[in-house]
Design an enzyme around this catalytic site. Sequence first.
Site, mmCIF file in Angstrom:
data_model
loop_
_atom_site.group_PDB
_atom_site.id
_atom_site.type_symbol
_atom_site.label_atom_id
_atom_site.label_comp_id
_atom_site.label_asym_id
_atom_site.label_seq_id
_atom_site.Cartn_x
_atom_site.Cartn_y
_atom_site.Cartn_z
ATOM 1 N N GLU A 1 0.854 -1.198 0.000
ATOM 2 C CA GLU A 1 0.000 0.000 0.000
ATOM 3 C C GLU A 1 0.884 1.241 0.000
ATOM 4 O OE1 GLU A 1 -3.451 0.841 -0.228
ATOM 5 O OE2 GLU A 1 -2.390 2.747 -0.310
ATOM 6 N N GLY B 1 -7.881 2.259 1.915
ATOM 7 C CA GLY B 1 -8.135 2.744 0.561
ATOM 8 C C GLY B 1 -9.058 3.940 0.484
ATOM 9 N N THR B 2 -9.672 4.090 -0.680
ATOM 10 C CA THR B 2 -10.603 5.202 -0.921
ATOM 11 C C THR B 2 -11.770 5.114 0.053
ATOM 12 O OG1 THR B 2 -10.049 5.113 -3.261
ATOM 13 C CG2 THR B 2 -12.074 6.285 -2.680
ATOM 14 N N CYS B 3 -12.316 3.913 0.180
ATOM 15 C CA CYS B 3 -13.512 3.692 1.000
ATOM 16 C C CYS B 3 -13.350 4.277 2.397
ATOM 17 C CB CYS B 3 -13.770 2.188 1.063
ATOM 18 S SG CYS B 3 -14.960 1.706 2.285
ATOM 19 N N LYS C 1 -20.112 9.248 4.856
ATOM 20 C CA LYS C 1 -21.263 8.831 5.668
ATOM 21 C C LYS C 1 -21.211 9.429 7.071
ATOM 22 C CE LYS C 1 -21.936 7.686 2.318
ATOM 23 N NZ LYS C 1 -21.393 7.438 0.970
ATOM 24 N N GLY D 1 -24.428 12.533 -10.119
ATOM 25 C CA GLY D 1 -24.408 11.099 -9.824
ATOM 26 C C GLY D 1 -24.465 10.893 -8.317
ATOM 27 N N ILE E 1 -22.084 10.474 -5.924
ATOM 28 C CA ILE E 1 -21.223 11.288 -5.062
ATOM 29 C C ILE E 1 -21.718 12.741 -5.045
ATOM 30 C CG2 ILE E 1 -18.859 12.178 -4.772
ATOM 31 C CD1 ILE E 1 -17.842 9.460 -5.781
ATOM 32 N N ARG F 1 -14.902 8.341 -11.919
ATOM 33 C CA ARG F 1 -13.605 7.938 -11.357
ATOM 34 C C ARG F 1 -12.724 7.368 -12.461
ATOM 35 N NH1 ARG F 1 -12.887 9.304 -6.138
ATOM 36 N NH2 ARG F 1 -11.568 7.486 -5.827
ATOM 37 N N HIS G 1 -44.060 -5.336 13.191
ATOM 38 C CA HIS G 1 -44.823 -4.080 13.200
ATOM 39 C C HIS G 1 -44.479 -3.293 14.461
ATOM 40 C CE1 HIS G 1 -48.077 -1.281 12.574
ATOM 41 N NE2 HIS G 1 -48.433 -1.458 13.850
HETATM 42 P P1 FAD Z 1 -9.586 1.552 -3.251
HETATM 43 O O1 FAD Z 1 -10.436 1.650 -2.050
HETATM 44 O O2 FAD Z 1 -9.479 2.743 -4.137
HETATM 45 O O3 FAD Z 1 -8.145 1.131 -2.750
HETATM 46 C C1 FAD Z 1 -7.060 1.037 -3.626
HETATM 47 C C2 FAD Z 1 -5.788 1.202 -2.830
HETATM 48 O O4 FAD Z 1 -4.698 0.895 -3.680
HETATM 49 C C3 FAD Z 1 -5.546 2.623 -2.338
HETATM 50 O O5 FAD Z 1 -5.317 2.614 -0.959
HETATM 51 C C4 FAD Z 1 -4.324 3.094 -3.114
HETATM 52 O O6 FAD Z 1 -3.498 3.943 -2.346
HETATM 53 C C5 FAD Z 1 -3.620 1.764 -3.389
HETATM 54 N N1 FAD Z 1 -2.751 1.789 -4.560
HETATM 55 C C6 FAD Z 1 -3.027 2.234 -5.809
HETATM 56 N N2 FAD Z 1 -1.983 2.029 -6.635
HETATM 57 C C7 FAD Z 1 -0.999 1.475 -5.898
HETATM 58 C C8 FAD Z 1 0.313 1.034 -6.180
HETATM 59 N N3 FAD Z 1 0.836 1.111 -7.397
HETATM 60 N N4 FAD Z 1 1.038 0.507 -5.163
HETATM 61 C C9 FAD Z 1 0.546 0.408 -3.905
HETATM 62 N N5 FAD Z 1 -0.702 0.805 -3.586
HETATM 63 C C10 FAD Z 1 -1.466 1.316 -4.565
HETATM 64 N N6 FAD Z 1 -18.828 2.652 -2.080
HETATM 65 C C11 FAD Z 1 -19.796 2.072 -1.362
HETATM 66 O O7 FAD Z 1 -19.983 0.859 -1.466
HETATM 67 N N7 FAD Z 1 -20.580 2.793 -0.490
HETATM 68 C C12 FAD Z 1 -20.430 4.130 -0.338
HETATM 69 O O8 FAD Z 1 -21.144 4.750 0.448
HETATM 70 C C13 FAD Z 1 -19.415 4.790 -1.094
HETATM 71 N N8 FAD Z 1 -19.204 6.106 -0.959
HETATM 72 C C14 FAD Z 1 -18.191 6.699 -1.654
HETATM 73 C C15 FAD Z 1 -18.002 8.062 -1.510
HETATM 74 C C16 FAD Z 1 -16.981 8.697 -2.204
HETATM 75 C C17 FAD Z 1 -16.762 10.173 -2.037
HETATM 76 C C18 FAD Z 1 -16.117 7.924 -3.051
HETATM 77 C C19 FAD Z 1 -14.990 8.572 -3.787
HETATM 78 C C20 FAD Z 1 -16.317 6.565 -3.204
HETATM 79 C C21 FAD Z 1 -17.361 5.944 -2.522
HETATM 80 N N9 FAD Z 1 -17.604 4.573 -2.652
HETATM 81 C C22 FAD Z 1 -18.614 3.989 -1.954
HETATM 82 C C23 FAD Z 1 -16.796 3.733 -3.577
HETATM 83 C C24 FAD Z 1 -15.755 2.944 -2.774
HETATM 84 O O9 FAD Z 1 -14.938 3.836 -2.070
HETATM 85 C C25 FAD Z 1 -14.947 2.097 -3.730
HETATM 86 O O10 FAD Z 1 -15.818 1.281 -4.486
HETATM 87 C C26 FAD Z 1 -13.954 1.209 -2.999
HETATM 88 O O11 FAD Z 1 -13.081 1.966 -2.202
HETATM 89 C C27 FAD Z 1 -13.150 0.380 -4.002
HETATM 90 O O12 FAD Z 1 -12.262 -0.429 -3.310
HETATM 91 P P2 FAD Z 1 -10.901 -0.948 -3.967
HETATM 92 O O13 FAD Z 1 -10.291 -1.835 -2.935
HETATM 93 O O14 FAD Z 1 -11.164 -1.470 -5.311
HETATM 94 O O15 FAD Z 1 -10.008 0.364 -4.196
#
Ligand code: FAD
Length: 459
Positions: free
Chosen positions: A32, A38-40, A49, A180, A182, A266, A438
């Site tokens: 990582e 991650g993003t989540c 949330k 959308g 977000i 995205r 209920h």
């Molecule tokens: P990510 O969570 O994006 O994780 C990928 C990780 O890989 C990151 O930590 C990144 O740093 C790492 N990485 C990337 N490239 C490299 C590399 N070369 N080497 C090492 N590390 C690397 N989804 C829901 O289900 N419910 C929600 O309420 C929701 N709300 C959201 C609100 C917002 C504002 C956003 C932007 C997204 C939301 N999502 C929601 C979507 C959700 O965040 C993503 O679907 C989810 O995080 C995807 O998970 P992932 O593991 O595929 O990737």
Amino acid sequence: MSYNIVIIGAGPGGYVAAVRAARLGAKVAIIEKDEVGGTCLNRGCIPTKTLAYGAGLLNNIRRAAEFGITTGEVAVDFSRMVERKNKVVSQLVVGVNYLIKKNKIDLIKGTARLQAPGKVSVAAEDGKEIVITTDNIIIATGTEPALSTALGYDGELVLTSNEALSIAGVPEKLLVIGGGVIGCEFACIFNALGSKVTVLEVMPTILPVVDKEVAKTMQGLLKRQGITVKTKAKILEVKKSAGTVTAILESGEEIAAGRALISIGRSMNSRGLGLEEAGVAVGRRGEVIVNDKLETSVPGIYAIGDVTGKVQLAHVASAQGLVAVDNILGRSREMDYRAIPNCIFTHPEVAGIGLTTQEAQEKAITVKSGKFSFAASGKAQAMGETSGFVKVLADPESDRVLGVHIVGPRATDLIAEAALAIRMDVTVKQLTETIHAHPTLSEAVLEAAEAVHGMSIHA
Ligand code: FAD
């Protein structure tokens, strides 16, 4: 260093896969470049949330008098809301780090790159590079906010969701570019906090992936809260001057605000990963191409989560992670995308699963449907949350539930029952013969199902 599985990216796809694989006895490393979660966890689901919950609380406090409760003056301290959000995030990050450690997974901090099948290099922050060998690789690198140069992103006046989560104060006027999921979630948060929000959407409706009747209702409910929604609004340019952002629309209209939030989708984190050199096929949008076993075009390399461009939701990333691990460890399994709940944490909430009305029309699938309005629900009346409805779509021949779409209170929790129903091929009859407690909001799901057969008691 050598492993059974090396996972690139510790989001909800990567870390869940790592924990499952380790529990099944594999030797696992996860790489990582930023915080785990991650993003989540850091920039997506959890921070939004947490703010949305605060905004909802504020909406309720403002209505306290309706419930016979007298409050003092109600004020928002946004910096404390952000502080609380940061605390929630860091507690959960600690939790994920703990899970990684507890399951004896090696966490390697740095940026990963494929050198060849079975070989991954990691550039650490201190400039050192290590190479690790592995039997299998899972790519779980996720996405970043999509940007367009015409929209003038600068991270200060024109923001993405990343910056919007921690801005210094609540802007008086906010322009949300993209209606959308977000965009609509942020519109509701900042509207509750006091911003005058305008949502600009290029398509004819907001929330285009949602059932069209639900999207139309939600558009009306956003307007009722004071949010301006402009659809078919094509932005030619975003101009900036001394603290003001002005969107110039194709129609000639100009809309000014203190800040603009770009929420137009995205982009996949697939560039710079060495995919081409390793022979991994990548699609037009930058998505890593996978089959239902999450295998890429190269044996031993799998991909999961947002970077696969399938369904960009945290729970889908995790589910794909589990399927990929099962396949790696010889427990052959395929992803089932039929029953994926799609939740939107607006005010009120939106949730849907399965076939939508527009998909049924496009694919010429005959459906029967039933609808129940929250206005007729005792629990919704008690809560004072009567906007919206539940809609059930079913197959007229088999009676199987094909889709459930909800706009209204706690829609995001109510959808769980529908997920089970669709996953298990439940019929409307079976759903209606299930006793629902209920007074609960779940009775609205029951009554919508009963309405499919024209048998709803309260509709
Ligand atoms: P990510 O969570 O994006 O994780 C990928 C990780 O890989 C990151 O930590 C990144 O740093 C790492 N990485 C990337 N490239 C490299 C590399 N070369 N080497 C090492 N590390 C690397 N989804 C829901 O289900 N419910 C929600 O309420 C929701 N709300 C959201 C609100 C917002 C504002 C956003 C932007 C997204 C939301 N999502 C929601 C979507 C959700 O965040 C993503 O679907 C989810 O995080 C995807 O998970 P992932 O593991 O595929 O990737």
